[in-house]
Design a protein around this motif. Structure first.
Motif, short mmCIF file in Angstrom:
data_model
loop_
_atom_site.label_atom_id
_atom_site.label_comp_id
_atom_site.label_asym_id
_atom_site.label_seq_id
_atom_site.Cartn_x
_atom_site.Cartn_y
_atom_site.Cartn_z
N VAL A 127 0.84 -1.20 0.00
CA VAL A 127 0.00 0.00 0.00
C VAL A 127 0.88 1.25 0.00
O VAL A 127 2.06 1.21 0.39
CB VAL A 127 -0.94 0.06 1.22
N VAL A 128 0.26 2.35 -0.40
CA VAL A 128 0.88 3.68 -0.33
C VAL A 128 -0.15 4.64 0.24
O VAL A 128 -1.36 4.38 0.16
CB VAL A 128 1.35 4.16 -1.72
N ALA A 153 11.23 5.79 1.92
CA ALA A 153 11.30 5.00 3.15
C ALA A 153 10.15 4.02 3.15
O ALA A 153 9.04 4.35 2.73
CB ALA A 153 11.23 5.90 4.37
N TYR A 154 10.42 2.79 3.58
CA TYR A 154 9.36 1.80 3.70
C TYR A 154 9.28 1.32 5.13
O TYR A 154 10.28 1.15 5.82
CB TYR A 154 9.56 0.64 2.73
N GLY A 155 8.05 1.14 5.61
CA GLY A 155 7.83 0.77 7.00
C GLY A 155 7.59 -0.72 7.17
O GLY A 155 7.21 -1.42 6.23
N VAL A 179 14.98 3.20 2.41
CA VAL A 179 15.42 3.10 3.81
C VAL A 179 14.35 2.38 4.61
O VAL A 179 13.16 2.75 4.56
CB VAL A 179 15.67 4.50 4.41
N HIS A 180 14.75 1.36 5.34
CA HIS A 180 13.81 0.61 6.17
C HIS A 180 13.58 1.34 7.49
O HIS A 180 14.53 1.72 8.18
CB HIS A 180 14.35 -0.80 6.44
N VAL A 181 12.29 1.50 7.87
CA VAL A 181 11.94 2.12 9.14
C VAL A 181 11.07 1.14 9.92
O VAL A 181 9.90 0.94 9.58
CB VAL A 181 11.18 3.45 8.93
N ASP A 197 5.79 9.91 6.74
CA ASP A 197 7.11 9.54 7.24
C ASP A 197 7.69 8.38 6.43
O ASP A 197 8.91 8.27 6.29
CB ASP A 197 7.04 9.13 8.72
N VAL A 198 6.84 7.49 5.96
CA VAL A 198 7.23 6.43 5.03
C VAL A 198 6.25 6.46 3.87
O VAL A 198 5.12 6.95 4.00
CB VAL A 198 7.25 5.03 5.70
N GLN A 199 6.68 5.94 2.73
CA GLN A 199 5.84 6.03 1.53
C GLN A 199 5.28 4.67 1.08
O GLN A 199 4.50 4.62 0.12
CB GLN A 199 6.64 6.63 0.37
N PHE A 200 5.65 3.60 1.79
CA PHE A 200 5.32 2.28 1.25
C PHE A 200 5.45 1.24 2.36
O PHE A 200 6.27 1.38 3.26
CB PHE A 200 6.32 1.95 0.13
#
Length: 322
Positions: A127-128, A153-155, A179-181, A197-200
């Protein structure tokens, strides 16, 4: 003691084990959930526990023993005495990923547990945030991400969870700068998506469904082999040309090694009867999962067959913790 296998769980499940004096314990049998209370795994385990009690004539209290990516809960069951007094209900993360994430764990998955069976599985969904990312197809998101000068960044729900590993695989296959968050669960990940804060993310459907239904999150693809029944318009990863991201996240029950074969058989029969009940199946589907038939050999096969793939994803994600 290392957590890496000394022998295949499929072979271990077929070895004779010492029988107990009684085929089924006359005491409560704890069901240990290695996750915090209130999550899908906890809720579904409690639903099944209530169905097991009348079928086996004793209570099945559910105990949450979270921490260390599930290691605390598995260790508690590995050391439970007598065998048969506790069961662990855990997922791919605890069974398959942790032995590759940690240099050592305090139990041996092959020697210290006896498989009971699968219970349910679920799909993850990519999802986005709908208001912040224009893409509505996964290939379009790849193109959008490549054109983004700052990267993205992906969560995930935490290090070495399936959202982390699938996200890392996605970034690697498409050569994206990501970047992994890690967060403490899918609810925090959803909030971070909405804030930008994250996009994906690629996390479980159940946690994100309310946001998708409200239009806050845009679904791009599901990781299962088929479309999710509740989201028939969302394609599978294979349908969008990304079959390497196909994965089902299953949950299975194990007991402590030494649990009597007759006790395992009775438990499997009771679980099978409970999970075949249409009412319980509806509850499981409402929670975002699909019921499965319990079978010790089937669980053992999945341990053995899927272990290399998840180990490779741990390596690719750099999720090894020393």
């Amino acid at each position: 003691m290392t957590g890496l296998p000394r022998r295949g769980l499929l072979a271990a499940a077929l070895l004779p084990r010492p029988a107990l004096a009684q085929a089924w314990p006359d005491r409560p049998v704890r069901i240990v959930v290695p996750n915090p209370a209130g999550g899908a795994s906890d809720i579904l385990s409690r639903l099944l526990a209530r169905e097991l009690q009348p079928r086996l004539g004793q209570p099945f209290p559910v105990e949450n023993r979270s921490g260390s990516n599930g290691i605390i809960g598995l260790d508690a069951v590995a050391k439970a005495r007598p065998p048969g007094s506790a069961l662990i209900v855990a997922t791919v993360t605890q069974y398959l990923c942790n032995p590759f994430v940690y240099r050592s764990i305090p139990y041996d998955l092959d020697a210290d547990f006896v498989p009971v069976g699968l219970s349910w599985e679920y799909y993850n969904i990519a999802v986005v945030p709908a208001a912040l990312v224009p893409a509505r197809r996964l290939p379009d998101f790849v193109a959008w991400a490549r054109a983004r000068p700052a990267g993205l960044a992906y969560g995930s729900n935490g290090i070495a969870t399936s959202p982390h590993l699938l996200g890392a695989l996605f970034m690697d296959r498409h050569r994206l700068d990501g970047v992994h968050v890690p967060f403490r669960g899918a609810a925090e990940t959803a909030a971070a998506l909405l804030r930008g804060d994250v996009q994906f993310t690629i996390t479980d459907i159940a946690s994100l469904l309310p946001y998708i239904q409200k239009g806050d999150l845009a679904p791009l693809a599901v990781t299962g082999p088929e479309r999710w029944p509740g989201l028939p318009g969302v394609p599978t990863m294979a349908e969008v040309g990304m079959p390497e991201l196909q994965a089902t996240i299953w949950t299975g029950f194990c007991g402590t090694a030494g649990m009597a074969p007759d006790a395992v058989a009775r438990l499997v029969a009771a679980m099978d009867e409970a999970l075949a009940d249409p009412a319980l199946q509806d509850r499981i589907r409402t929670a975002g999962a699909l019921p499965l038939r319990p079978d010790p050999a089937a669980l053992s096969r999945r341990f053995v067959e899927e272990r290399p793939r998840w180990g490779e994803m741990v390596r690719l994600a750099g999720a090894r913790l020393d």
